[in-house]
Structures are given as C-alpha cells and as structure tokens.
Design an enzyme around this catalytic site. Sequence first.
Site, mmCIF file in Angstrom:
data_model
loop_
_atom_site.group_PDB
_atom_site.id
_atom_site.type_symbol
_atom_site.label_atom_id
_atom_site.label_comp_id
_atom_site.label_asym_id
_atom_site.label_seq_id
_atom_site.Cartn_x
_atom_site.Cartn_y
_atom_site.Cartn_z
ATOM 1 N N GLY A 84 20.640 -35.441 -37.795
ATOM 2 C CA GLY A 84 21.673 -34.525 -38.272
ATOM 3 C C GLY A 84 23.069 -35.090 -38.149
ATOM 4 O O GLY A 84 23.247 -36.304 -38.055
ATOM 5 N N GLY A 112 26.007 -42.050 -45.191
ATOM 6 C CA GLY A 112 24.884 -42.965 -44.961
ATOM 7 C C GLY A 112 23.554 -42.224 -45.038
ATOM 8 O O GLY A 112 22.615 -42.643 -45.730
ATOM 9 N N HIS A 113 23.478 -41.098 -44.333
ATOM 10 C CA HIS A 113 22.261 -40.282 -44.395
ATOM 11 C C HIS A 113 22.010 -39.803 -45.836
ATOM 12 O O HIS A 113 20.874 -39.756 -46.299
ATOM 13 C CB HIS A 113 22.391 -39.039 -43.516
ATOM 14 C CG HIS A 113 22.595 -39.311 -42.063
ATOM 15 N ND1 HIS A 113 23.759 -39.031 -41.420
ATOM 16 C CD2 HIS A 113 21.756 -39.828 -41.123
ATOM 17 C CE1 HIS A 113 23.654 -39.342 -40.132
ATOM 18 N NE2 HIS A 113 22.449 -39.835 -39.929
ATOM 19 N N LYS A 121 21.120 -49.921 -41.304
ATOM 20 C CA LYS A 121 22.110 -49.851 -40.219
ATOM 21 C C LYS A 121 21.449 -50.040 -38.854
ATOM 22 O O LYS A 121 21.991 -50.673 -37.964
ATOM 23 C CB LYS A 121 22.816 -48.503 -40.311
ATOM 24 C CG LYS A 121 23.371 -47.947 -39.038
ATOM 25 C CD LYS A 121 24.827 -48.241 -38.948
ATOM 26 C CE LYS A 121 25.480 -47.821 -37.658
ATOM 27 N NZ LYS A 121 24.818 -46.899 -36.809
HETATM 28 P P1 AMP Z 1 20.339 -41.044 -37.182
HETATM 29 O O1 AMP Z 1 20.622 -39.632 -37.591
HETATM 30 O O2 AMP Z 1 21.523 -41.746 -36.628
HETATM 31 O O3 AMP Z 1 19.095 -41.159 -36.348
HETATM 32 O O4 AMP Z 1 20.026 -41.811 -38.526
HETATM 33 C C1 AMP Z 1 19.038 -41.362 -39.416
HETATM 34 C C2 AMP Z 1 18.783 -42.416 -40.453
HETATM 35 O O5 AMP Z 1 19.989 -42.665 -41.163
HETATM 36 C C3 AMP Z 1 18.332 -43.757 -39.853
HETATM 37 O O6 AMP Z 1 17.310 -44.301 -40.672
HETATM 38 C C4 AMP Z 1 19.593 -44.565 -39.887
HETATM 39 O O7 AMP Z 1 19.349 -45.962 -39.967
HETATM 40 C C5 AMP Z 1 20.223 -44.064 -41.177
HETATM 41 N N1 AMP Z 1 21.649 -44.345 -41.187
HETATM 42 C C6 AMP Z 1 22.566 -44.002 -40.244
HETATM 43 N N2 AMP Z 1 23.780 -44.495 -40.581
HETATM 44 C C7 AMP Z 1 23.626 -45.153 -41.752
HETATM 45 C C8 AMP Z 1 24.502 -45.881 -42.620
HETATM 46 N N3 AMP Z 1 25.793 -46.023 -42.337
HETATM 47 N N4 AMP Z 1 23.979 -46.423 -43.732
HETATM 48 C C9 AMP Z 1 22.669 -46.285 -44.033
HETATM 49 N N5 AMP Z 1 21.803 -45.609 -43.266
HETATM 50 C C10 AMP Z 1 22.264 -45.059 -42.151
#
Ligand code: AMP
Length: 291
Positions: free
Chosen positions: A42, A47-48, A161
């Site tokens: 969340g 990016g998400h 990332k």
């Molecule tokens: P998180 O919510 O931080 O666990 O991230 C969820 C997903 O979003 C994971 O697969 C991350 O690698 C991806 N993610 C987070 N930040 C980025 C970004 N800047 N660019 C691409 N994917 C991202």
Amino acid sequence: MRDTVTPEVLHTVADLRDRVASHGVAGRTRHLNRVVLVPTMGALHAGHLALAARALELGDRVVVSIFVNPLQFGPEEDLDAYPRTLRDDVARLGELGVPYVFAPTAREMYPDLPVGTRVTAGPVASRYEGASRPGHFDGVLTVVTKLLNIVQPDVVVFGQKDAQQVFLVQRMVADLNLPVSVEVVPTVRDEQGLALSSRNRYLDAAQRRGARALSAALRAAASAAGGVVGAIAAAQAVIDAEPLAKLDYLVVVHPQTFLPVGDDHHGTARMLVAAMVGTTRLIDNAPLEIS
Ligand code: AMP
C-alpha cells in the site's frame, strides 16, 4: 487506458476466492480470463501503479493486494509507522481500472500465532538487504507464497526496484515449481532520478536532494571506465560526496547467481546500492554492462 471503476475491496480469503474465481466468464479468451496478482504494502505511488497498469495488459482479473506484512519487519523496523492509506490507494487503483483489491487484516493472514510454517529463502537472502534485515526475505517469501495460494494467479507482477526480492521470488518459483509466471516492471523514478518508494515520504526537502546520490551513483558506475573496480569506485565517490547519505552496501552482482562478481568480470551485471538518508533506509539498483 481503461475506464475508471470502483474496485471491490475484499478483506477475507473466502471473499477473495469467491469473487475472483466467479469473475471468469465462459466463452471469453483465456487471455482475458487470466488472473494477475500485484502484491504491495500500500501507500501506493506511481511505481506501484506502473505494476498495476502492466497487470491490466496481461489479463482482466487483476488483484492488487495491500498488506503490510508483519513477518518481513524486524523488531526495530517501521511496522507500526509504515504508511497506511487504503482509501486513497483504492481510489487510485479505480482510476486505472483495477477490479479487485485484496486488503486482509494481519489476523486474517496469520490467524494462528505464533506463525508455524514459513518459507526459507536461499542463501542469497542473508546478503545485502538480508544482512541488515535478518529474516526479512523469509517473511517476504512466506507472504508471497500465501498470496499465490490464495489468489492462484496466472501471473504475479513485481518491481525491479527490489532486485534482490525479484531474484529470490524467481528462485522460489523455479525451486518449488510454483505454477505462476513472474513479470518484472522497470523502476519508476522522479524527474531527478530518485526511485519512487513509500519511504520517500519520510524524507525532508534536504534529505530528498541527498537521496538522489543513490541513482547518481548508479549512473556514474554505468559510465565509468576500469571494469568492476572502476564502476564501484565511481559510485562510491558519488555517495561519499553526499553528507546526508550513509552507505550501507554497494556491490556488483552476477545476474544469474546474484553473488558478487569478481574484479575481472565482463559483460552483464547489476549494481545494488543501499544507504541511510537520515533515519530512512533507501535502496536502488541498475544494470551494468562491464566491457
Ligand atoms: P512495496 O509496497 O514497497 O512492497 O512494493 C510493492 C511492489 O511495488 C514491489 O514489487 C516493488 O518492487 C514495486 N515497486 C516499489 N517501488 C517501485 C518503483 N519505484 N518502481 C517500480 N516498482 C516499484
């Protein structure tokens, strides 16, 4: 671009299974019926959303999970402080056209405490991120396995990332013969090159400028001469020149093994960097072509 929808927000495993399984429509192509899972914690940013947009290209039954997984946080980490913005997240996913959000409680995911069975990540998990976050990747792989079993997607989407996470998930899928394909989406950055992260909101204006040192270091490495040693030296110099960034690790890894390459390595590799900026831990990575 799809029409805005109001995503269905499902909080229990039973509801998720019931709704996603029943959405498959007889007579539609297999592609349209594909289930695609995007696991997140969340506090969604662009990016998400890039992951969700890619998921919508891969199939119709897109599930974005939003779950701050206690198992992957260490006792001193920011589990309680981790930003939780479910309403905004759901609205942004609706604008993209995501039909389902799975937002279980910790109790729904881990009803029987203490947690019994866990997935053990391979040896690469104790390096880099794992060195300063013991048990982190066991927690990640355990929740990813649970989400895969709950949603049963055809495709699961991750961001480049978190390169070590991608490597360990791909290894788990191969090692355990999990019936899912892993799609990886490139890192989304702001105009200054900073990789978007939910933790960037902890940075004040000066720290945000300081945080640019990570991506700047990766760019310096990519254009440096002198092989692996030259690339590391160029990146290190950029981080050392930024007083607000305190380097945790800087390493060039082999894309197949994710182990550090030797100084004589040539060809494709990946540079990983982690640094503290204030009290916020940031990571970044980029491919390197060592000639
Ligand atoms: P998180 O919510 O931080 O666990 O991230 C969820 C997903 O979003 C994971 O697969 C991350 O690698 C991806 N993610 C987070 N930040 C980025 C970004 N800047 N660019 C691409 N994917 C991202």
